[in-house]
Design a protein around this motif. Structure first.
Motif, mmCIF file in Angstrom:
data_model
loop_
_atom_site.group_PDB
_atom_site.id
_atom_site.type_symbol
_atom_site.label_atom_id
_atom_site.label_comp_id
_atom_site.label_asym_id
_atom_site.label_seq_id
_atom_site.Cartn_x
_atom_site.Cartn_y
_atom_site.Cartn_z
ATOM 1 N N MET A 1 0.836 -1.183 0.000
ATOM 2 C CA MET A 1 0.000 0.000 0.000
ATOM 3 C C MET A 1 0.881 1.245 0.000
ATOM 4 O O MET A 1 1.832 1.347 0.759
ATOM 5 N N THR A 2 0.562 2.186 -0.842
ATOM 6 C CA THR A 2 1.290 3.442 -0.911
ATOM 7 C C THR A 2 0.807 4.381 0.194
ATOM 8 O O THR A 2 -0.390 4.483 0.439
ATOM 9 N N ALA A 3 1.734 5.051 0.834
ATOM 10 C CA ALA A 3 1.381 5.965 1.921
ATOM 11 C C ALA A 3 0.577 7.146 1.390
ATOM 12 O O ALA A 3 0.887 7.680 0.328
ATOM 13 N N ILE A 4 -0.445 7.557 2.128
ATOM 14 C CA ILE A 4 -1.212 8.737 1.744
ATOM 15 C C ILE A 4 -0.720 9.971 2.488
ATOM 16 O O ILE A 4 -1.005 11.095 2.087
ATOM 17 N N SER A 5 0.015 9.744 3.571
ATOM 18 C CA SER A 5 0.578 10.864 4.310
ATOM 19 C C SER A 5 1.938 10.476 4.865
ATOM 20 O O SER A 5 2.264 9.302 4.997
ATOM 21 N N LEU A 6 2.712 11.506 5.173
ATOM 22 C CA LEU A 6 4.061 11.318 5.697
ATOM 23 C C LEU A 6 4.256 12.215 6.904
ATOM 24 O O LEU A 6 3.779 13.355 6.912
ATOM 25 N N THR A 7 4.960 11.708 7.898
ATOM 26 C CA THR A 7 5.357 12.560 9.010
ATOM 27 C C THR A 7 6.407 13.541 8.480
ATOM 28 O O THR A 7 6.959 13.358 7.392
ATOM 29 N N LEU A 25 6.811 25.620 3.621
ATOM 30 C CA LEU A 25 5.941 25.287 2.488
ATOM 31 C C LEU A 25 4.495 25.082 2.942
ATOM 32 O O LEU A 25 3.560 25.465 2.239
ATOM 33 N N ILE A 26 4.329 24.501 4.120
ATOM 34 C CA ILE A 26 2.980 24.331 4.671
ATOM 35 C C ILE A 26 2.382 25.709 4.968
ATOM 36 O O ILE A 26 1.238 25.993 4.594
ATOM 37 N N LYS A 27 3.149 26.572 5.609
ATOM 38 C CA LYS A 27 2.674 27.908 5.960
ATOM 39 C C LYS A 27 2.314 28.708 4.711
ATOM 40 O O LYS A 27 1.328 29.453 4.702
ATOM 41 N N GLU A 28 3.099 28.546 3.637
ATOM 42 C CA GLU A 28 2.855 29.246 2.369
ATOM 43 C C GLU A 28 1.759 28.575 1.544
ATOM 44 O O GLU A 28 1.437 29.033 0.455
ATOM 45 N N ARG A 29 1.212 27.485 2.073
ATOM 46 C CA ARG A 29 0.154 26.710 1.408
ATOM 47 C C ARG A 29 0.605 26.132 0.056
ATOM 48 O O ARG A 29 -0.179 25.988 -0.869
ATOM 49 N N LYS A 30 1.885 25.790 -0.017
ATOM 50 C CA LYS A 30 2.415 25.163 -1.228
ATOM 51 C C LYS A 30 2.319 23.648 -1.145
ATOM 52 O O LYS A 30 2.361 22.976 -2.170
ATOM 53 N N ILE A 31 2.260 23.118 0.070
ATOM 54 C CA ILE A 31 1.963 21.703 0.267
ATOM 55 C C ILE A 31 0.884 21.597 1.340
ATOM 56 O O ILE A 31 0.766 22.470 2.201
ATOM 57 N N GLU A 32 0.098 20.530 1.269
ATOM 58 C CA GLU A 32 -1.008 20.341 2.202
ATOM 59 C C GLU A 32 -0.583 19.440 3.359
ATOM 60 O O GLU A 32 0.125 18.459 3.158
ATOM 61 N N ILE A 42 1.928 15.285 6.288
ATOM 62 C CA ILE A 42 1.966 15.903 4.969
ATOM 63 C C ILE A 42 1.318 14.941 3.983
ATOM 64 O O ILE A 42 1.648 13.752 3.947
ATOM 65 N N LEU A 43 0.396 15.458 3.180
ATOM 66 C CA LEU A 43 -0.245 14.625 2.168
ATOM 67 C C LEU A 43 0.777 14.293 1.081
ATOM 68 O O LEU A 43 1.367 15.189 0.462
ATOM 69 N N ALA A 44 1.001 13.011 0.867
ATOM 70 C CA ALA A 44 2.057 12.548 -0.036
ATOM 71 C C ALA A 44 1.863 13.076 -1.452
ATOM 72 O O ALA A 44 2.834 13.496 -2.097
ATOM 73 N N ASP A 45 0.633 13.079 -1.950
ATOM 74 C CA ASP A 45 0.377 13.566 -3.312
ATOM 75 C C ASP A 45 0.721 15.045 -3.438
ATOM 76 O O ASP A 45 1.239 15.487 -4.461
#
Length: 60
Positions: A1-7, A25-32, A42-45
């Motif tokens: 199974m592929t991870a959907i999120s990462l620490t 990047l999270i604060k800048e809303r560049k990654i979810e 962190i959402l892997a996609d």
């Protein structure tokens, strides 16, 4: 199974980015990211899309 999120730690290992950059990047809303208790996931996609959208290195 592929991870959907990462620490944060796993995202650093997978991407080569440091934790400070990931939080920025999270604060800048560049990654979810999502919160589960105290843990940031962190959402892997989202991370994958960000990395794939970075400019290519052109040598010459």
């Amino acid at each position: 199974m592929t991870a959907i999120s990462l620490t944060i730690k796993n995202a650093c290992e997978a991407s080569g980015l440091g934790p400070t950059k990931l939080y920025a990047l999270i604060k800048e809303r560049k990654i979810e990211a999502r919160k589960e208790g105290r843990r940031t996931l962190i959402l892997a996609d989202s991370l994958r899309r960000h990395i794939e959208g970075l400019p290519s290195v052109v040598e010459g």
